[in-house]
Design a protein around this motif. Sequence first.
Motif, PDB file in Angstrom:
ATOM      1  N   ARG A 179       0.824  -1.219   0.000  1.00 20.29           N
ATOM      2  CA  ARG A 179       0.000   0.000   0.000  1.00 20.29           C
ATOM      3  C   ARG A 179       0.858   1.269   0.000  1.00 20.29           C
ATOM      4  O   ARG A 179       0.388   2.334  -0.385  1.00 20.29           O
ATOM      5  CB  ARG A 179      -0.972  -0.003   1.171  1.00 20.29           C
ATOM      6  CG  ARG A 179      -0.324   0.136   2.519  1.00 20.29           C
ATOM      7  CD  ARG A 179      -1.363   0.205   3.646  1.00 20.29           C
ATOM      8  NE  ARG A 179      -0.719   0.131   4.930  1.00 20.29           N
ATOM      9  CZ  ARG A 179      -0.513  -0.987   5.607  1.00 20.29           C
ATOM     10  NH1 ARG A 179      -0.929  -2.147   5.139  1.00 20.29           N
ATOM     11  NH2 ARG A 179       0.108  -0.949   6.768  1.00 20.29           N
ATOM     12  N   SER A 183      -1.222   2.783  -5.740  1.00 18.30           N
ATOM     13  CA  SER A 183      -2.426   3.599  -5.602  1.00 18.30           C
ATOM     14  C   SER A 183      -3.316   3.330  -6.800  1.00 18.30           C
ATOM     15  O   SER A 183      -2.880   2.762  -7.812  1.00 18.30           O
ATOM     16  CB  SER A 183      -2.074   5.079  -5.490  1.00 18.30           C
ATOM     17  OG  SER A 183      -1.334   5.494  -6.630  1.00 18.30           O
ATOM     18  N   GLN A 184      -4.532   3.744  -6.699  1.00 17.93           N
ATOM     19  CA  GLN A 184      -5.497   3.601  -7.797  1.00 17.93           C
ATOM     20  C   GLN A 184      -5.524   4.875  -8.612  1.00 17.93           C
ATOM     21  O   GLN A 184      -5.479   5.986  -8.069  1.00 17.93           O
ATOM     22  CB  GLN A 184      -6.905   3.355  -7.232  1.00 17.93           C
ATOM     23  CG  GLN A 184      -7.064   2.050  -6.515  1.00 17.93           C
ATOM     24  CD  GLN A 184      -7.068   0.870  -7.475  1.00 17.93           C
ATOM     25  OE1 GLN A 184      -7.585   0.939  -8.569  1.00 17.93           O
ATOM     26  NE2 GLN A 184      -6.463  -0.230  -7.026  1.00 17.93           N
ATOM     27  N   TRP A 185      -5.596   4.725  -9.913  1.00 20.57           N
ATOM     28  CA  TRP A 185      -5.804   5.871 -10.797  1.00 20.57           C
ATOM     29  C   TRP A 185      -7.237   5.790 -11.266  1.00 20.57           C
ATOM     30  O   TRP A 185      -7.701   4.732 -11.703  1.00 20.57           O
ATOM     31  CB  TRP A 185      -4.833   5.835 -11.969  1.00 20.57           C
ATOM     32  CG  TRP A 185      -4.927   7.037 -12.846  1.00 20.57           C
ATOM     33  CD1 TRP A 185      -4.548   8.304 -12.537  1.00 20.57           C
ATOM     34  CD2 TRP A 185      -5.441   7.078 -14.183  1.00 20.57           C
ATOM     35  NE1 TRP A 185      -4.780   9.140 -13.591  1.00 20.57           N
ATOM     36  CE2 TRP A 185      -5.336   8.405 -14.624  1.00 20.57           C
ATOM     37  CE3 TRP A 185      -5.983   6.140 -15.045  1.00 20.57           C
ATOM     38  CZ2 TRP A 185      -5.730   8.832 -15.882  1.00 20.57           C
ATOM     39  CZ3 TRP A 185      -6.378   6.539 -16.297  1.00 20.57           C
ATOM     40  CH2 TRP A 185      -6.257   7.870 -16.710  1.00 20.57           C
ATOM     41  N   HIS A 186      -7.949   6.881 -11.201  1.00 19.00           N
ATOM     42  CA  HIS A 186      -9.376   6.872 -11.514  1.00 19.00           C
ATOM     43  C   HIS A 186      -9.677   7.648 -12.792  1.00 19.00           C
ATOM     44  O   HIS A 186     -10.752   8.222 -12.933  1.00 19.00           O
ATOM     45  CB  HIS A 186     -10.174   7.454 -10.340  1.00 19.00           C
ATOM     46  CG  HIS A 186      -9.983   6.659  -9.079  1.00 19.00           C
ATOM     47  ND1 HIS A 186     -10.572   5.428  -8.867  1.00 19.00           N
ATOM     48  CD2 HIS A 186      -9.230   6.896  -7.980  1.00 19.00           C
ATOM     49  CE1 HIS A 186     -10.203   4.954  -7.698  1.00 19.00           C
ATOM     50  NE2 HIS A 186      -9.384   5.818  -7.126  1.00 19.00           N
TER      51      HIS A 186
END
Length: 189
Positions: A179, A183-186
């Motif tokens: 973590r 990370s998430q890319w939106h």
Amino acid sequence: MDALDLLLNRVSVTRLFDPAPDEAQLDLLFRAALRAPDHGQLRPWRFLVIQGAARERLGELFVESLKLSDPDCSEEALQKARKMPLRAPMLVVVVARLLSHPKVPESEQVLAAACAAHGLLLAAHAQGLGAVWRTGAFSYDEHVARGLELAAHERLLGFIYLGTPEEGRLRTPPTLEPRDFVSQWHGGV
């Protein structure tokens, strides 16, 4: 050794002793290296094995390089350079062979050669060998590259030092949390 155990627990080993990998172990190291991702199947890598007295010659090549880059370097620095290749019974020089290709840029070829080096490191750990990938100034030095007889289209990526790890001295890899790096890319929304 379980594949996930290998991937999660491989560590660099800096204190290396005789014996060096034998022919069968070395063959497995290179077979693993040759499985690297390779866009275009260019096989943009090659390896030089340095052992025995050739390690001393490499040390002298490092000394020559240091004198060229710093004519006023200390005797202590020269001795350190001379002894570097003697820190392991075997070294493998990782070379990227950069080829002109319409779809595979040189940067991808360097990455493929680096992946091949990583495969070699993993195969060493899987066989109970010690290994460490070293770079530093000599890895980027034109005099060293010429001394190793690299062609104009080749780039030295570093030196993998190989040998037997000191008994009971493998360090435990640090615990890292995914973590902290993921990370998430939106979609930029």
